[in-house]
Design a protein around this motif. Structure first.
Motif, PDB file in Angstrom:
ATOM      1  N   PHE A 136       0.834  -1.199   0.000  1.00 30.94           N
ATOM      2  CA  PHE A 136       0.000   0.000   0.000  1.00 30.94           C
ATOM      3  C   PHE A 136       0.875   1.259   0.000  1.00 30.94           C
ATOM      4  O   PHE A 136       1.915   1.296   0.655  1.00 30.94           O
ATOM      5  CB  PHE A 136      -0.902   0.023   1.235  1.00 30.94           C
ATOM      6  N   ASN A 137       0.378   2.267  -0.683  1.00 32.22           N
ATOM      7  CA  ASN A 137       1.068   3.546  -0.693  1.00 32.22           C
ATOM      8  C   ASN A 137       0.482   4.487   0.373  1.00 32.22           C
ATOM      9  O   ASN A 137       0.266   5.669   0.139  1.00 32.22           O
ATOM     10  CB  ASN A 137       0.971   4.186  -2.079  1.00 32.22           C
ATOM     11  N   CYS A 138       0.157   3.917   1.511  1.00 35.84           N
ATOM     12  CA  CYS A 138      -0.362   4.697   2.630  1.00 35.84           C
ATOM     13  C   CYS A 138      -0.136   3.877   3.885  1.00 35.84           C
ATOM     14  O   CYS A 138       0.067   2.662   3.815  1.00 35.84           O
ATOM     15  CB  CYS A 138      -1.858   5.010   2.453  1.00 35.84           C
ATOM     16  N   SER A 139      -0.200   4.536   5.023  1.00 37.30           N
ATOM     17  CA  SER A 139       0.007   3.824   6.280  1.00 37.30           C
ATOM     18  C   SER A 139      -1.263   3.034   6.635  1.00 37.30           C
ATOM     19  O   SER A 139      -2.338   3.305   6.092  1.00 37.30           O
ATOM     20  CB  SER A 139       0.376   4.808   7.379  1.00 37.30           C
ATOM     21  N   GLN A 179      -5.705   2.566   5.114  1.00 46.20           N
ATOM     22  CA  GLN A 179      -5.908   1.458   4.186  1.00 46.20           C
ATOM     23  C   GLN A 179      -7.291   0.847   4.367  1.00 46.20           C
ATOM     24  O   GLN A 179      -7.790   0.735   5.481  1.00 46.20           O
ATOM     25  CB  GLN A 179      -4.865   0.351   4.426  1.00 46.20           C
TER      26      GLN A 179
END
Lengths: 229, 404
Positions: B41-44, B48
């Motif tokens: 994932f390009n997010c924490s 998500q």
């Protein structure tokens, strides 16, 4: 045009208060160690951007004047070509009530550098709470608007308005004259000036047929009814 | 970074090796991702959505709260049951709510001018807002509700049947007297159904209003009719690659004295604005130029319009329902666009300025309108009236992925 009423409310103190209400309170639960990609700005990142906006880093600061108000600090959406590099930048939108100019500065929150700064034309961002409060104060201070409100309240409820603080609720929203070609009179400056329109309901959910428009840039009520139909 | 590096998408699959079948220069590669891989994932984790459906399908994405749009979705990825992951949308968000009143009392641009995601407007949801679901929080603020719910038959064929479910994500923003329920439904067959429900209270029901512009309500008031026109901005990045998506218009044109229909496909090569055409069953699909399903057909997602009401006002952005534009980050709103880039236009018709879109990153804008004629039952309080459309897989898989 003299803007005598503005300096009283657009000082640095209110700038800071404005930031506190911009969503920082519901963002940034994580530490900066965990921030990545499309995450919203963390509290630390927002604080860094705010610090730059306030001029705490004189070498790189955007530099706020007394009549400047920070309207929004938000993650800068990078072009896809550079998004993978882990760049974390903030969009800092500052409105100058001195000359009615909205400026966007793109701040690298890692390096503390202001990468770009440019004027944003033809744009009115949503009101921040301090502007909403100011719009209500200006309407309340205008005797003719108070009389119009009393009449409209009586028309909606059959009762006299005795205590506005407990009998009505007001939702101010930003107003642009070009949103409605029927706009006329002093309100046509809205958009070039920063304006608020007030939507009023009774606390028991009846609509009050009065939507006054306030020019925040001049501190004047520019339409008491807000209706041009 | 090099231009070539930009081709690799942020939501990558790591782990299992890609299965690539090179069948010759003219034949694209097959789906290039594996079923049991983990997504990077390009997010924490806080931002998500990583949801496995009852039938084994998966929906994965990142979300972000932004002042104007409210909730923005990034890297929306679908995995059919037992199949391979495929990224569908790089970014998806509502891009305007336009509300003009029949008496021209006001013409609101709710999303850009008031902000669905500001703390003033985005609701802090409670458990009561989210029965049988999970509240999604940012810090301690409940910004969304996430629920997987039954959605009726997945299929029915005599004694064979399957039951479908849908993953529902929604937030609520109050703008004036209205509450907008901004929902994204992700079905277990890969269908995406963006919707907005307008509820709350009527905004314009005065006794002084022109009765020809609305409907009589209690107390001698007139509930003034109005439009809710919703526009979505959909940045498709099919299979995670953004320069090889092609937008096509599908139509069934009457022929032979209207006794037959010729099914046509027209690929757009330059930016374009198009109207819905329910009489010829017009729809649009975004297909990947390179990725094929096991039948050798290009994978695609089709935009199925909802055309109950059509609104054409004096505003140029109301003249069409679909716009295809070359991707530009600063083109965010269908109207009252924040002109944060030098020379960026004010509304989506200005984004359509003749740029080529072949082998370019493209964005699809879709709008739908609902005319709300108030009724007594709108008080007190108003039922949600829903507007939306569907984005369905077309040849994403060679067979129905939800059937055994």
């Amino acid at each position: 045009m003299p803007h005598l009423t503005r300096r009283a409310w657009t000082g640095v103190g209110l700038v800071v208060a404005g930031i506190a209400a911009l969503g920082v309170t519901i963002a940034g639960a994580q530490t900066d160690d965990a921030v990545r990609g499309t995450d919203p700005l963390s509290a630390d990142e927002t604080e860094t951007a705010l610090g730059l906006a306030r001029g705490s880093n004189p070498g790189e600061a955007i530099g706020l004047g007394d009549d400047d108000l920070v309207l929004l600090i938000e993650r800068h959406e990078e072009n896809k070509d550079v998004a993978e590099d882990g760049l974390r930048r903030a969009d800092v939108y500052v409105y100058s009530y001195d000359d009615d100019v909205l400026t966007l500065s793109i701040v690298d929150v890692a390096t503390g550098e202001v990468d770009q700064s440019r004027v944003v034309p033809n744009t009115q961002l949503p009101l921040i709470p301090e502007e909403s409060e100011r719009a209500q104060e200006l309407a309340t201070d205008d005797p003719a608007t108070r009389r119009a409100l009393a009449t409209a309240y009586r028309q909606a409820t059959g009762r006299d308005l005795t205590d506005p603080a407990t009998e009505i609720e007001v939702q101010p929203i930003v107003f642009r004259a070009d949103a409605n070609s029927a706009t006329r009179g002093p309100a046509t400056t809205c958009g070039r000036h920063r304006c608020a329109q007030l939507f009023i309901t009774t606390t028991d959910d009846l609509l009050v047929d009065l939507t006054p428009i306030i020019d925040l840039s001049t501190g004047r009520v520019v339409s008491r009814t807000g209706s041009f139909s | 970074m090099t231009a070539a590096a930009g081709f690799s998408r942020r939501l990558r699959v790591i782990g299992a090796a890609a299965a690539i079948f090179l069948l010759g220069a003219a034949v694209p590669v097959a789906m290039n991702v594996a079923a049991d891989a983990a997504l990077d994932f390009n997010c924490s984790p806080e931002y998500q959505v990583d949801h496995t459906m009852a039938n084994g399908a998966k929906w994965q994405m990142c979300w972000e709260r932004r002042d104007a749009e409210g909730i923005v979705l990034h890297d929306v990825t679908y995995t059919p049951p037992g199949g391979d992951s495929v990224e569908v949308l790089g970014r998806a968000a509502l891009a305007q709510i336009f509300v003009p009143y029949d008496d021209n009392w006001a013409r609101f641009h709710d999303l850009s001018d008031y902000g669905l995601g500001t703390i003033d407007h985005l609701n802090d949801l409670t458990a009561g807002d989210c029965p049988n679901g999970d509240l999604v929080t940012e810090d301690t603020y409940n910004v969304m509700c996430q629920t997987e719910a039954p959605a009726g038959y997945s299929y029915k064929d005599y004694d064979l049947q399957g039951q479908a479910t849908s993953l529902n994500l929604f937030s609520v923003s109050h703008i004036g007297a209205y509450n907008y329920v901004v929902a994204w439904n992700f079905d277990d067959d890969g269908t995406i159904r963006p919707e907005v429900g307008a509820t709350g209270q009527l905004q314009n029901d005065f006794s002084t209003s022109d009765p020809t512009r609305g409907w009589p309500l209690g107390g001698g008031r007139i509930g003034v009719g109005h439009m809710h026109s919703y526009y979505w901005r959909l940045d498709f990045d099919l299979a995670g690659t953004r320069f090889d998506d092609r937008v096509e218009e599908l139509e069934a044109v009457p022929q032979v004295g209207n006794t037959q229909r010729r099914n046509t496909r027209r690929a757009f090569t330059t930016e374009v604005a198009r109207r819905v055409a329910p009489q010829s069953f017009r729809s649009w699909r975004v297909r990947d130029v390179n990725e094929l399903n096991a039948d050798g057909h290009p994978i695609s997602f089709e935009i199925l319009p909802n055309t109950d009401h059509i609104f054409r006002g004096p505003e140029t952005f109301t003249q069409n329902e679909l716009y295809v534009t070359k991707h530009r980050t600063c083109e965010r709103f269908a109207s009252h666009n924040v002109q944060s880039c030098s020379g960026s236009p004010n509304s989506v018709p200005g984004f359509v300025n003749g740029e080529g879109i072949s082998n370019q990153d493209t964005v699809v804008w879709y709008g739908t309108s609902f005319h709300h004629l108030p009724r007594d039952e709108d008080e007190d309080h108003m039922h949600p009236h829903w507007s939306g459309f569907s984005i369905i897989p077309r040849d994403l898989t060679a067979t129905n992925p939800t059937a055994p």
